[in-house]
Each structure stands twice: as structure tokens, then as C-alpha cells.
Design a protein around this motif. Structure first.
Motif, mmCIF file in Angstrom:
data_model
loop_
_atom_site.group_PDB
_atom_site.id
_atom_site.type_symbol
_atom_site.label_atom_id
_atom_site.label_comp_id
_atom_site.label_asym_id
_atom_site.label_seq_id
_atom_site.Cartn_x
_atom_site.Cartn_y
_atom_site.Cartn_z
ATOM 1 N N GLU A 143 -22.617 5.095 -5.250
ATOM 2 C CA GLU A 143 -23.333 4.698 -4.040
ATOM 3 C C GLU A 143 -22.920 3.313 -3.550
ATOM 4 N N LEU A 144 -22.717 2.389 -4.469
ATOM 5 C CA LEU A 144 -22.431 1.020 -4.076
ATOM 6 C C LEU A 144 -20.960 0.745 -3.800
ATOM 7 N N TYR A 145 -20.083 1.400 -4.562
ATOM 8 C CA TYR A 145 -18.694 0.967 -4.525
ATOM 9 C C TYR A 145 -17.656 2.054 -4.270
ATOM 10 N N ALA A 146 -18.030 3.311 -4.359
ATOM 11 C CA ALA A 146 -17.018 4.362 -4.254
ATOM 12 C C ALA A 146 -17.061 5.129 -2.933
ATOM 13 N N PRO B 52 -14.099 -6.835 -6.370
ATOM 14 C CA PRO B 52 -12.645 -6.834 -6.616
ATOM 15 C C PRO B 52 -12.221 -5.819 -7.676
ATOM 16 N N PHE B 53 -13.186 -5.141 -8.279
ATOM 17 C CA PHE B 53 -12.873 -4.230 -9.376
ATOM 18 C C PHE B 53 -12.920 -2.786 -8.896
ATOM 19 N N LEU C 126 -15.305 -0.366 -13.162
ATOM 20 C CA LEU C 126 -16.708 -0.748 -13.280
ATOM 21 C C LEU C 126 -17.469 0.255 -14.137
ATOM 22 N N LEU C 127 -17.213 1.525 -13.896
ATOM 23 C CA LEU C 127 -17.922 2.559 -14.647
ATOM 24 C C LEU C 127 -17.520 2.539 -16.112
ATOM 25 N N GLU C 128 -16.232 2.440 -16.380
ATOM 26 C CA GLU C 128 -15.765 2.481 -17.767
ATOM 27 C C GLU C 128 -16.289 1.296 -18.573
ATOM 28 N N THR C 129 -16.235 0.102 -17.992
ATOM 29 C CA THR C 129 -16.738 -1.065 -18.718
ATOM 30 C C THR C 129 -18.256 -0.998 -18.872
ATOM 31 N N GLY C 130 -18.934 -0.494 -17.848
ATOM 32 C CA GLY C 130 -20.383 -0.351 -17.944
ATOM 33 C C GLY C 130 -20.786 0.621 -19.039
#
Length: 205
Positions: free
Chosen positions: A168-171, A180-181, A186-190
Motif C-alpha cells: 500500500e505504501l511503496y509498491a 530509497p529502498f 523493505l519486505l525482506e528486511t522487515g
């Protein structure tokens, strides 16, 4: 003028395809059945031979979407083996891929305001994707003693929420959702931070 040559059955799908285009342009609440009929090239009366109203049409789109979604999740899970972590992360990436590739279905599923329990068929389709994520969560944490193991349903619900938030926010090009990511990173690190916090992954895993 209405298009000629429709046979029994494919008019229904023509209306669904027309509504998908309108949903992508205007959102799930931004079109009428008459508009869908016009895009499909049929009379408004023809719509009511297949759907009682706009919500029925959107519910069928959501049902089809959940089917596609579950197929992608299952494929991602199976292709991620033999590593349980790889399968789990692949399922998360499949969520992002689905939202990008099937925006009309995605909006009907998650942004239309319809309950997944509207029909038994819709509820069953929605459960399939949830079950894939729960299975992946169970496989990932099976090395933990049962008394310390977090519930697979809880883990899958948290990862679903995280995936949905990143989408919703970034994709999806949401205004203000700039980073910048890449969304995948973002998903993998989260996911990694979350799983380490639960003790499912070691600190350096």
C-alpha cells in the motif's frame, strides 16, 4: 452498439474483464454497472442476467483474484524449497508481484469494502492464500520446541500485514509513499527483523 457473437458463459467473463479495467481506472466504487456494460459492448439489461448488482460483480472479481493470488503463493512457496526461510520470503515477494500484476483484482479483494464471507465461494478462495502463508510459517518454526513455538496463524497474520503495508505504501505508487529502498528489500528486511525478534531465526541467521 452491443457486440455480437457472445455465447453463453463468455458474456459473464466479458463483463468481469470490463469491470477490471474500470476498477483500475476509477477504483472499485468508481463505476456503475451501466459503464461496465458499455465497456463490454452489451446492453445494461444483459448485466442482470449474470449479476444482481455491482457488488456481486466485484465479489466475483475478488473470488477470481484470490484464486490467482493463492496459485502464485503456492508456486512461490514450492519453488522456494528446500529452505523454509526461502519459501517464506518467496511467498512475501509473491504478494508484491500480485499487487503489481493484477491491480484490478487486488483492489476488488482488499479495497472494495466487501466481506470475504459474502459468499462461501469467496470465503473459500480467500482462505487458500492464508493457508499457504500459515503452512510456510509452521515449516519455518518447526525446529522450535512446541512450548516455545509462536502460533503459525499469528506469524502469518503479522507477515500478511507487513506485506500489505509495503504494497500500500511503496509498491503501488501511493502519493507520499517514497523511499530509497525497493519494496522487495523493505519486505525482506522487515521479515528478517520480525523473525529474529520471535527467535525463529538466530541473530545472525
Amino acid at each position: 452498439m452491443p457486440k455480437r457473437g457472445y455465447h453463453h458463459g463468455n458474456l459473464r467473463q466479458a463483463l468481469i474483464d470490463a469491470a477490471l479495467r474500470l476498477i483500475e481506472e476509477k477504483g472499485p466504487q468508481g463505476f456503475t454497472l451501466s459503464e461496465a456494460a458499455k465497456v463490454a459492448g452489451v446492453t445494461p439489461a444483459a448485466v442482470y442476467r449474470h449479476f444482481q448488482g455491482r457488488e456481486d460483480l466485484i465479489a466475483e472479481i475478488a473470488r477470481q483474484g484470490f484464486g490467482i493470488f493463492a496459485d502464485l503463493m503456492e508456486y512461490a512457496h514450492d519453488e522456494g524449497r528446500p529452505s523454509a526461510l526461502a519459501s517464506f520470503e518467496a511467498v512475501g515477494r509473491a504478494y508484491l508481484a500480485f499487487a503489481r500484476k493484477h491491480p484490478g483484482h487486488y483492489q476488488a479483494m482488499f479495497e472494495s469494502g466487501l466481506s470475504v464471507n459474502r459468499t462461501p465461494e469467496l470465503a473459500a478462495a480467500a482462505r487458500r492464500g492464508t493457508e499457504v502463508l500459515e503452512r510456510a510459517a509452521a515449516e519455518l518454526s518447526k525446529h522450535i520446541p512446541p512450548e516455545n513455538r509462536p502460533p503459525a496463524q499469528m506469524v502469518s497474520a503479522h507477515i500478511w500485514a507487513l506485506s500489505h503495508g509495503v504494497v500500500e505504501l511503496y509498491a503501488r505508487g501511493t502519493p507520499g509513499g517514497r523511499t530509497p529502498f525497493p519494496p522487495e528489500d523493505l519486505l525482506e528486511t522487515g521479515i528478517g527483523v520480525y523473525l529474529r525478534g520471535l527467535g525463529i531465526l538466530p541473530p545472525d541467521g
